[in-house]
Design an enzyme around this catalytic site. Structure first.
Site, mmCIF file in Angstrom:
data_model
loop_
_atom_site.group_PDB
_atom_site.id
_atom_site.type_symbol
_atom_site.label_atom_id
_atom_site.label_comp_id
_atom_site.label_asym_id
_atom_site.label_seq_id
_atom_site.Cartn_x
_atom_site.Cartn_y
_atom_site.Cartn_z
ATOM 1 N N HIS A 85 0.877 -1.178 0.000
ATOM 2 C CA HIS A 85 0.000 0.000 0.000
ATOM 3 C C HIS A 85 0.917 1.233 0.000
ATOM 4 O O HIS A 85 2.030 1.175 0.530
ATOM 5 C CB HIS A 85 -0.844 -0.050 1.278
ATOM 6 N N ASP A 128 3.354 -4.306 8.005
ATOM 7 C CA ASP A 128 2.138 -3.517 7.867
ATOM 8 C C ASP A 128 0.968 -4.457 8.147
ATOM 9 O O ASP A 128 0.632 -5.310 7.326
ATOM 10 C CB ASP A 128 2.077 -2.939 6.442
ATOM 11 N N GLN A 147 -4.203 -4.854 7.210
ATOM 12 C CA GLN A 147 -5.211 -5.804 6.732
ATOM 13 C C GLN A 147 -5.195 -7.120 7.502
ATOM 14 O O GLN A 147 -6.118 -7.924 7.356
ATOM 15 C CB GLN A 147 -5.011 -6.094 5.234
ATOM 16 N N LYS A 186 -10.344 -0.326 10.567
ATOM 17 C CA LYS A 186 -10.550 -1.534 9.742
ATOM 18 C C LYS A 186 -10.910 -2.736 10.605
ATOM 19 O O LYS A 186 -11.114 -3.841 10.095
ATOM 20 C CB LYS A 186 -9.282 -1.849 8.939
ATOM 21 N N CYS A 227 -4.793 2.461 -3.606
ATOM 22 C CA CYS A 227 -3.528 2.937 -3.006
ATOM 23 C C CYS A 227 -2.412 1.926 -3.185
ATOM 24 O O CYS A 227 -1.548 1.776 -2.299
ATOM 25 C CB CYS A 227 -3.698 3.293 -1.528
#
Ligand code: 7TS
Length: 406
Positions: free
Chosen positions: A122, A199, A202, A225, A364
């Site tokens: 991303h 990261d 998600q 999220k 993104c």
């Protein structure tokens, strides 16, 4: 109650998309919806407990502080961090990554050093490093993505031979859905002498994540999220790294003592939290963690695994449709796809008429789209409240798209 009935916990999912048209929400990869318990916790906080935190000696200040700091304890347990000192509240995953780029990286990297990123990142895990590389003359190597949407493991090993100082990659791709083998990647990166940033924007909302098992040094994620509010995110990092890192933003709360001659930073975690924090959002994040913990992240992940397997099976039936990314076993609940002869924005627009919310664009992740020679994809992303019926509605909607553009 099975997860497939959990939609009733989310007030927004009961509304209509358009008059007489029910809502089918398939855009949780961008931001999830919020259960009643999270909305109530934030409402109650403002109605009954609000004051600024960490400073007052009155009842409201103490209650607000206890609620806000209580959420930090919940997050610590949720990701199995060793201590609450390792939980730094930020604005979102993006800010968490930028914090590492500004503080740790500026103190530890020098001109000529290399860092390794991947083609599936991303922009939040690309641009902060590109900014830094421009400022202190770093070289960035990118791990290529295979046609199946996996990280090229051989290339990863070759790039490690160049002795990078940092390896930063996503746990789960927001486009391909690929779940990367973090433990193995982190182990190899450490053996090559690199620090590892993951990261988790998600993954933390969708999979059980145990930072001690993961073996990374930094993990970034966002509350919005994972059933929580916007405006708050988390940087987890190993305590020894955080202790050694220079302060990032300066102001109230992050100091122990200030004189006209200078300042002494506060202890962790406050050292990295300058100014009045997002208190109600912190409380909301705590409620979101309670909600997910009660369901169990194993159950959430299993539900989404079942749903994506079914979705891939049904999407494959649609002529001219191509889904990007690996097969269901290596993938979270994300399906990015193209439909021959129809622009992804048109797909999303026609689906919206049927109340089906998907995202269209580059999500993104422009370099990843370029890798597949695409300008854009349409993306359906699932969460715990989605059902097989939602998938069926998507498929029916896609046949309608085909009719409109036939
Ligand atoms: N990393 C990944 C893998 C993401 O998917 C996102 C957001 C971010 C970082 C940034 O999160 P933020 O909360 O700091 O903005 N992804 C998406 C998406 O896929 N559609 O909208 C936002």
């Amino acid at each position: 109650m099975p997860l497939s009935e959990r939609a009733s916990d989310f007030p927004i999912l009961a509304r209509e998309a358009h008059p007489g048209v029910p809502l089918t929400f398939l855009d949780s990869g961008a931001s999830s919806q919020k259960p009643e318990s999270v909305i109530q916790a934030m409402d109650e906080y403002y109605r009954l407990h609000h004051a600024n935190v960490h400073r007052g000696i009155h009842v409201l200040a103490e209650e607000a502080t206890a609620l806000y700091e209580g959420s930090r304890d919940k997050v610590q347990r949720f990701i199995n961090a060793k201590t609450r000192k390792e939980i730094i509240f930020t604005r979102n995953a993006t800010e968490a990554i930028n914090l590492v780029a500004y503080s740790w990286a500026r103190a530890n990297l020098k001109a000529g050093d290399r860092i390794v990123l991947t083609e599936m990142e991303h922009h939040a895990n690309l641009v902060p490093w590109q900014i830094l590389a421009g400022q202190i003359d770093l070289s960035i190597d990118y791990v290529p993505v295979t046609d199946d949407g996996l990280l090229d493991q051989e290339a990863f090993n070759r790039l490690l031979a160049r002795e990078p100082k940092l390896v930063a990659f996503t746990h789960m791709s927001n486009v391909l859905g690929t779940i990367n083998p973090v433990e193995s990647l982190a182990q190899r990166a450490h053996a090559a002498g690199a620090k590892v940033l993951v990261d988790g924007a998600q993954s933390v909302p969708h999979l059980p994540v145990d930072v001690q098992a993961l073996g990374a040094d930094f993990l970034a994620f966002s509350a919005h999220k994972m059933c929580g509010p916007t405006g708050i995110g988390v940087l987890w990092a190993r305590q020894d790294l955080l202790e050694a890192m220079p302060v990032f933003m300066g102001g109230g709360d992050m100091i122990r003592k200030v004189t006209l001659a200078g300042f002494k930073p506060n202890d962790l975690p406050h050292k990295f939290e300058a100014g009045t924090p997002a208190i109600a959002e912190g409380v909301g994040l705590g409620a979101a963690v309670d909600y997910l913990s009660a369901l169990g992240m194993q159950a959430v992940a299993a539900h989404e695994r079942e749903l994506i397997a079914y979705a891939l099976e049904r999407l494959e039936e649609v002529p001219g449709l191509r889904v990007y990314g690996p097969s269901a076993e290596q993938k979270g609940g994300v399906a990015a796809f193209t439909l021959e002869g129809v622009h992804p924005h048109d797909i999303a627009q026609v689906l919206d008429r049927d109340g089906i919310a998907v995202r269209a664009g580059h999500h993104c992740a422009q370099p990843l789209h370029e890798r597949f020679d695409l300008a854009a994809t349409a993306r359906a992303s699932f969460y715990l409240y989605n059902t097989r019926e939602d998938v069926d509605r998507l498929i029916t909607g896609l046949y309608r798209v085909k009719q409109v553009f036939a």
